[in-house]
Design an enzyme around this catalytic site. Structure first.
Site, PDB file in Angstrom:
ATOM      1  N   LYS A 181       1.021  -1.147   0.129  1.00 18.71           N
ATOM      2  CA  LYS A 181       0.026  -0.071  -0.185  1.00 18.71           C
ATOM      3  C   LYS A 181       0.975   1.188  -0.216  1.00 18.71           C
ATOM      4  O   LYS A 181       0.656   2.022  -0.813  1.00 18.71           O
ATOM      5  CB  LYS A 181      -0.913  -0.138   1.569  1.00 18.71           C
TER       6      LYS A 181
ATOM      7  N   GLY B 124      -8.530 -11.275   0.779  1.00 18.60           N
ATOM      8  CA  GLY B 124      -9.850 -11.164   1.409  1.00 18.60           C
ATOM      9  C   GLY B 124     -10.995 -11.796   0.617  1.00 18.60           C
ATOM     10  O   GLY B 124     -10.821 -12.775   0.100  1.00 18.60           O
TER      11      GLY B 124
ATOM     12  N   ASP C 218      -9.705   2.738   6.060  1.00 15.99           N
ATOM     13  CA  ASP C 218     -10.378   1.414   6.597  1.00 15.99           C
ATOM     14  C   ASP C 218     -11.324   1.199   5.217  1.00 15.99           C
ATOM     15  O   ASP C 218     -11.908   2.030   4.684  1.00 15.99           O
ATOM     16  CB  ASP C 218     -11.256   1.690   7.738  1.00 15.99           C
TER      17      ASP C 218
HETATM   18  P1  IMP Z   1      -8.442  -2.995   5.283  1.00 25.57           P
HETATM   19  O1  IMP Z   1      -9.139  -1.933   6.186  1.00 25.57           O
HETATM   20  O2  IMP Z   1      -7.856  -2.554   4.396  1.00 25.57           O
HETATM   21  O3  IMP Z   1      -7.821  -3.662   6.556  1.00 25.57           O
HETATM   22  O4  IMP Z   1      -9.826  -4.002   5.050  1.00 25.57           O
HETATM   23  C1  IMP Z   1     -10.632  -4.510   6.061  1.00 25.57           C
HETATM   24  C2  IMP Z   1     -10.961  -6.141   5.475  1.00 25.57           C
HETATM   25  O5  IMP Z   1     -11.774  -5.881   4.413  1.00 25.57           O
HETATM   26  C3  IMP Z   1      -9.798  -6.911   4.938  1.00 25.57           C
HETATM   27  O6  IMP Z   1      -9.216  -7.576   5.997  1.00 25.57           O
HETATM   28  C4  IMP Z   1     -10.508  -7.639   3.818  1.00 25.57           C
HETATM   29  O7  IMP Z   1     -11.276  -8.736   4.531  1.00 25.57           O
HETATM   30  C5  IMP Z   1     -11.488  -6.908   3.157  1.00 25.57           C
HETATM   31  N1  IMP Z   1     -11.025  -6.247   2.110  1.00 25.57           N
HETATM   32  C6  IMP Z   1     -10.516  -4.776   2.317  1.00 25.57           C
HETATM   33  N2  IMP Z   1     -10.074  -4.598   0.753  1.00 25.57           N
HETATM   34  C7  IMP Z   1     -10.228  -5.651   0.136  1.00 25.57           C
HETATM   35  C8  IMP Z   1      -9.993  -6.045  -1.382  1.00 25.57           C
HETATM   36  O8  IMP Z   1      -9.606  -5.106  -2.156  1.00 25.57           O
HETATM   37  N3  IMP Z   1     -10.497  -7.143  -1.831  1.00 25.57           N
HETATM   38  C9  IMP Z   1     -10.985  -7.980  -0.952  1.00 25.57           C
HETATM   39  N4  IMP Z   1     -11.346  -7.985   0.551  1.00 25.57           N
HETATM   40  C10 IMP Z   1     -10.851  -6.702   0.663  1.00 25.57           C
END
Ligand code: IMP
Length: 192
Positions: A12, A149, A68
């Site tokens: 990122k 994810g 987030d």
């Molecule tokens: P974070 O806030 O980027 O940590 O995302 C939180 C959660 O959302 C992750 O642990 C994934 O389960 C889901 N997530 C976030 N972005 C993506 C993506 O681009 N593809 C699939 N799942 C995602």
């Protein structure tokens, strides 16, 4: 200007640094010796992004932004939303999360969903919010191996493949996070 991105995810970090003018130097949490866990206790994506950005600004005195993301499924009243990472419980596990989502959705006709990213920027005593949305559908089964994810069960609008079947550049060009980051970068580039 030094700017903290409240993450230790180097992918990122690199992606955003490459989009920013060289006058902005991005720092990770590790770069500022922040090793404590920042508890994400809010009930909204915006709230969690704000908690993380405020923790850094208040305790480390840096300009900072935090993100987030959640997957919001229409027929499940926006679930798993802010609880996406741990939808199926601790420890966070993508396979279990997808299985729970597919089970809860069943064979329902309405499979509409969206990924949403919220970014909170603290800059010189002011706070700014940016968001990015990617609309699509939840597939009835997992497809593809790439990404992370919920990627194998999410098919973005206007496409016939899942996020997990796209290469990362194609995904970033249309993704929630890509769009939110682009708004943040445009804002930072235009600062006087
Ligand atoms: P974070 O806030 O980027 O940590 O995302 C939180 C959660 O959302 C992750 O642990 C994934 O389960 C889901 N997530 C976030 N972005 C993506 C993506 O681009 N593809 C699939 N799942 C995602």
């Amino acid at each position: 200007m030094k700017l903290v991105f409240a993450t230790n995810n180097l992918n990122k970090l690199r992606e955003v640094q490459e989009m920013l003018p060289q006058s902005i130097e991005l720092l990770s949490l590790k770069d500022i010796n922040c090793f404590e866990e920042i508890e994400e206790t809010a009930t909204t994506l915006e709230g969690n992004a704000k908690i993380k950005a405020d923790h850094i600004t208040n305790n480390y005195n840096y300009n900072c932004f935090a993100d987030d993301t959640g997957l919001e499924v229409e027929a499940l009243q926006g679930e798993p939303g802010v609880y996406s990472a741990r939808y199926a419980g601790e420890p966070a596990n993508a396979e279990n999360n997808m299985n729970k989502l597919l089970k809860n959705l069943g064979n329902g006709d309405n499979r509409k969903a969206q990924f949403r990213t919220s970014i909170c920027l603290n800059l010189d005593g002011k706070q700014f919010l940016f968001d990015g949305i990617c609309k699509g559908d939840i597939l009835s089964e997992k497809k593809g191996e790439q990404g992370f994810g919920y990627d194998p069960i999410f098919q973005p609008e206007g496409h016939s493949i899942s996020f997990a079947e796209m290469d990362s550049a194609d995904k970033n060009a249309i993704s929630h996070r890509g769009l939110a980051i682009q708004k943040l970068v445009d804002f930072l580039k235009n600062l006087k």
